[in-house]
Design a protein around this motif. Sequence first.
Motif, short mmCIF file in Angstrom:
data_model
loop_
_atom_site.label_atom_id
_atom_site.label_comp_id
_atom_site.label_asym_id
_atom_site.label_seq_id
_atom_site.Cartn_x
_atom_site.Cartn_y
_atom_site.Cartn_z
N LEU A 1 0.86 -1.18 0.00
CA LEU A 1 0.00 0.00 0.00
C LEU A 1 0.90 1.23 0.00
O LEU A 1 1.43 1.64 1.04
CB LEU A 1 -0.92 -0.01 1.21
CG LEU A 1 -1.94 1.11 1.32
CD1 LEU A 1 -2.84 1.13 0.10
CD2 LEU A 1 -2.77 0.98 2.60
N ASP A 2 1.08 1.82 -1.18
CA ASP A 2 1.98 2.96 -1.35
C ASP A 2 1.16 4.23 -1.47
O ASP A 2 0.43 4.42 -2.45
CB ASP A 2 2.86 2.75 -2.60
CG ASP A 2 3.93 3.81 -2.72
OD1 ASP A 2 4.14 4.55 -1.74
OD2 ASP A 2 4.56 3.90 -3.80
N MET A 3 1.27 5.13 -0.48
CA MET A 3 0.53 6.38 -0.47
C MET A 3 1.47 7.50 -0.04
O MET A 3 1.71 7.69 1.15
CB MET A 3 -0.68 6.28 0.47
CG MET A 3 -1.68 5.21 0.10
SD MET A 3 -3.09 5.15 1.23
CE MET A 3 -3.80 6.76 0.94
N PRO A 4 2.03 8.27 -1.00
CA PRO A 4 2.95 9.36 -0.63
C PRO A 4 2.29 10.46 0.19
O PRO A 4 2.97 11.14 0.97
CB PRO A 4 3.44 9.89 -1.98
CG PRO A 4 3.16 8.79 -2.96
CD PRO A 4 1.95 8.10 -2.46
N GLN A 5 0.97 10.66 0.04
CA GLN A 5 0.28 11.73 0.76
C GLN A 5 -0.21 11.30 2.14
O GLN A 5 -0.94 12.05 2.79
CB GLN A 5 -0.92 12.25 -0.06
CG GLN A 5 -0.59 12.76 -1.43
CD GLN A 5 -0.55 11.64 -2.47
OE1 GLN A 5 -0.91 10.50 -2.17
NE2 GLN A 5 -0.11 11.97 -3.67
#
Length: 546
Positions: free
Chosen positions: A168-172
């Motif tokens: 689960l990649d979420m920069p924000q």
Amino acid sequence: MSRLLCTLLLGLLALNVSAQSLTASVDRTRLDAGESVELTLESDDATLFGKPDLLPLNDLFEVLGTRQVNRLTTGSNGAQASTRWIVTLQPKHSGYVVIPPLSLGQLQSAPITLHVQQGNSAADSRLAPVFIDASLDQESVYVQAQTVLTLRIYHSVSLYDDSSLTPLDMPQARVEALGEPRTYEKDINGVRHGVIELRYAIFPQESGELLIPAQAFTATAVDRSSSNAYNPFGPRPGKVVRVRSPEIPLTVKAKPASYPADAPWLPAQALTLSEVWSPQPEDARVGDSLTRSLLLEVQGLASAQLPPLPATQVSGLRRYPDQPQLTNQASDNGLIGSREEREALVANREGLIVLPAVEVLWWNTKTDQLERSSLPARDLQVAANPALDTLPVEAERPDSIAISTSALWPWQLSTGLLSLTTLLGFTLWWRARRQPAVTPNQQTGPSPRNLLDDLKRSCLANDSQATRHALDAWARQQPETLADMAARFTPLSEALDGLNGALYSESGQHWQGRNLWLAIRSLPAVEDLEGSANIDTSALPPLYPR
């Protein structure tokens, strides 16, 4: 005699029975209708045979399977055997369901309450062999607040152990996994599915619309219809299955305008602030160390998001803080972060010392309003320390006896000294003309050079206790007290504060003595010092300045 022997045997039998137990536990207490739960029964009585009576379960549960596991562990008490029975149950009703007490011989387990929630009919309509269901516990949250993403992978076919899930990649946003994946079974429209459940705590870092990205699950489904024989060294008979979870929009609200601008932003579900003292503050004395632990526990935030607590800056107290301890704990409602700050407080004067109140502002996301959690102000009544008041001053100033004696009969001593010095001067002048050199007097006790070498060795060895004793011995031979030297030379004052922190704080093992040694070597000499007769013999030991 026979009656006494029977009584002893019955007592030993009763003691052995009470020492054994039958413990019951489940892998989770909240589940949806149609899902299965694993009940574990464990006994450490190796003399029991058979299995627990599971008939009381038939009224409320369907028993899907039972397996037995025997274990032998070796510890300080020797080898110990235990037996586990793992029972797979499926509740027949929704709501609160109680697993009744189960019996094994004379042992009986405790009841366990389960919360069975009504399933989602829309999700139950999907009958694909493998599919993913993703859901959030709330559709909108404040910035930096927590929302819990639950990901469930359903499969009605057997899968090999080569399955994988994209991260689960979420920069924000900040993402924290909530424990290990859980596996169980669920009946959907009469078809039994295996379920792999994963939960994440998501903390958005920017306000606005945030899209939870889709995650891809890849696995190899077992093909039981294949006519080819299974070859362990060849390709696995089956087909690769790849499914994706749905994207979920999330509304992220900005920080409320009514929140104080100078306070750290803490959006949480619950917050507790507590303190622990060791020893109790009512026993405070001058020079003694009090350890104060402040614990901030927040439900719905990670420990890295918690701000430092206000420092105890009070006149009359010296503060030596330790490194804060940060911990995270996963729960059914998400993440629980805690921050513990410990500090050693040393009073340098007696009397009343008032500790100010500790207050933390936070935003309650359940009630949507500002909250204040605080610890009340505390009064410390510091008592005098008899161990400091009764220190032998004569041991620190060997010349004090001579000074006191010289003040008794001033005119007799002055006349005698004048005569002696006149006679001694002529004698020394006459001998100096006849001898080439003067033989130095033998010095009793350690020389100033040896004391300085001892102080250097203990400082460079980073030994705080040995440095304290060597510093006291060196300071006794100086023309002024250690407090006076620290008052006129700032580097020495700072180095002594570091040594005090090492003596009173739990982190004293990390003390570095190089700065103290450099300060001692750089100490400027006292100008126009008129002898040691003006030294204040009533001063306390150097490490306890008033």
